[in-house]
Design a protein around this motif. Sequence first.
Motif, short mmCIF file in Angstrom:
data_model
loop_
_atom_site.label_atom_id
_atom_site.label_comp_id
_atom_site.label_asym_id
_atom_site.label_seq_id
_atom_site.Cartn_x
_atom_site.Cartn_y
_atom_site.Cartn_z
N CYS A 1 0.83 -1.22 0.00
CA CYS A 1 0.00 0.00 0.00
C CYS A 1 0.86 1.26 0.00
O CYS A 1 1.98 1.25 0.52
CB CYS A 1 -0.88 0.02 1.25
SG CYS A 1 -2.09 -1.30 1.35
N GLU A 2 0.32 2.31 -0.55
CA GLU A 2 0.93 3.64 -0.38
C GLU A 2 0.84 3.98 1.10
O GLU A 2 0.02 3.43 1.83
CB GLU A 2 0.15 4.68 -1.19
CG GLU A 2 0.22 4.49 -2.68
CD GLU A 2 1.58 4.82 -3.24
OE1 GLU A 2 2.27 5.72 -2.72
OE2 GLU A 2 1.98 4.14 -4.19
N SER A 3 1.66 4.90 1.55
CA SER A 3 1.60 5.26 2.97
C SER A 3 0.28 5.97 3.28
O SER A 3 -0.28 6.67 2.43
CB SER A 3 2.78 6.16 3.35
OG SER A 3 2.58 7.47 2.88
N ALA A 4 -0.22 5.74 4.48
CA ALA A 4 -1.47 6.38 4.91
C ALA A 4 -1.34 7.89 4.86
O ALA A 4 -2.29 8.60 4.50
CB ALA A 4 -1.83 5.91 6.32
N LEU A 5 -0.16 8.40 5.19
CA LEU A 5 0.06 9.85 5.15
C LEU A 5 -0.08 10.38 3.73
O LEU A 5 -0.73 11.40 3.50
CB LEU A 5 1.45 10.18 5.71
CG LEU A 5 1.80 11.65 5.84
CD1 LEU A 5 0.85 12.36 6.80
CD2 LEU A 5 3.23 11.80 6.31
N ASP A 6 0.49 9.66 2.75
CA ASP A 6 0.39 10.08 1.35
C ASP A 6 -1.04 9.96 0.82
O ASP A 6 -1.48 10.78 0.01
CB ASP A 6 1.33 9.27 0.46
CG ASP A 6 2.79 9.60 0.68
OD1 ASP A 6 3.09 10.67 1.28
OD2 ASP A 6 3.65 8.81 0.26
N LEU A 7 -1.76 8.93 1.26
CA LEU A 7 -3.13 8.74 0.79
C LEU A 7 -4.07 9.80 1.34
O LEU A 7 -4.99 10.23 0.66
CB LEU A 7 -3.64 7.35 1.19
CG LEU A 7 -2.99 6.16 0.48
CD1 LEU A 7 -3.48 4.86 1.08
CD2 LEU A 7 -3.25 6.21 -1.01
N GLY A 8 -3.85 10.22 2.57
CA GLY A 8 -4.72 11.23 3.18
C GLY A 8 -5.84 10.61 3.99
O GLY A 8 -6.20 9.45 3.80
N ASN A 9 -6.39 11.38 4.88
CA ASN A 9 -7.43 10.92 5.79
C ASN A 9 -8.69 10.54 5.03
O ASN A 9 -9.22 11.33 4.25
CB ASN A 9 -7.74 11.99 6.82
CG ASN A 9 -8.66 11.48 7.91
OD1 ASN A 9 -8.74 10.30 8.18
ND2 ASN A 9 -9.38 12.40 8.54
N GLY A 10 -9.16 9.31 5.25
CA GLY A 10 -10.41 8.85 4.67
C GLY A 10 -10.32 8.36 3.24
O GLY A 10 -11.35 8.03 2.64
N PHE A 11 -9.11 8.28 2.66
CA PHE A 11 -8.99 7.83 1.27
C PHE A 11 -9.46 6.38 1.17
O PHE A 11 -8.92 5.49 1.81
CB PHE A 11 -7.54 7.93 0.79
CG PHE A 11 -7.38 7.52 -0.65
CD1 PHE A 11 -7.61 8.44 -1.66
CD2 PHE A 11 -7.01 6.23 -0.99
CE1 PHE A 11 -7.48 8.07 -3.00
CE2 PHE A 11 -6.88 5.86 -2.32
CZ PHE A 11 -7.11 6.77 -3.31
#
Length: 81
Positions: free
Chosen positions: A14-24
């Motif tokens: 997975c892409e990092s949660a930080l890069d994806l953004g909240n709620g992606f």
Amino acid sequence: MIFVWEAGTGTYTCESALDLGNGFPFTIINNSTVGGQLTIAPASGDTIDGQSIPFVLNPGNSSSFSSDGANTIYSFASSQS
């Protein structure tokens, strides 16, 4: 986003949660052949459902995920064929 895996046994990181953004939101479908287990690994420093171990989808299974925008990917709405 919907990601369909068709490559047999393998690993998707997975892409990092930080890069994806909240709620992606995103969904992964394992559409590979019989025995084509898909391992879904968290990005370095992230977790899936609070654990650093990978999430596994067998052929015909799918799961939806959502990012918290910090360091966790949450799975929900998993299905099995």
